[in-house]
Design a protein around this motif. Structure first.
Motif: not given
Length: 106
Positions: A86-104
């Motif tokens: 993925t281009e950026s790990g941090v951005v990927r986490l942000m994208e997933l959270q914006e879609r409602g994913w939980a961050y563990l």
């Protein structure tokens, strides 16, 4: 790294026992990228095994970290076959959270 894989396994088992499907994505960046490196990962056997038994599990490697490691080490950095980039790990986490994913975090 084992702790992270244990948390993945626990979450998958929990939802399976409830009869629910779950998608889990492990995003590795910074020093955590060693988890997905074929040459340095102490958990690559576990990653392979889990990937084969959990269809909703994906592993993402940060391209920024990968490129920096390649420059520092002056060699190609190999990833385990289960990793997608993925281009950026941090951005990927942000994208997933914006879609409602939980961050563990382990």
């Amino acid at each position: 790294m084992n702790l992270a894989l244990n948390k993945v396994s626990n979450a998958a088992r929990h939802y399976s026992e409830l009869g629910q499907k779950v998608e889990i994505e492990v995003v590795a960046f910074g020093p955590g990228l060693h988890m997905l490196r074929d040459d340095t990962s102490p958990v690559k056997t576990g990653i392979k095994s889990m990937s084969e038994s959990m269809p909703g599990l994906t592993f993402s490697a940060c391209r920024n970290t990968l490129e920096n490691m390649t420059k520092v080490e002056a060699k190609e950095v190999p990833l385990v076959s289960q990793a997608k980039v993925t281009e950026s790990g941090v951005v990927r986490l942000m994208e997933l959270q914006e879609r409602g994913w939980a961050y563990l975090r382990p």
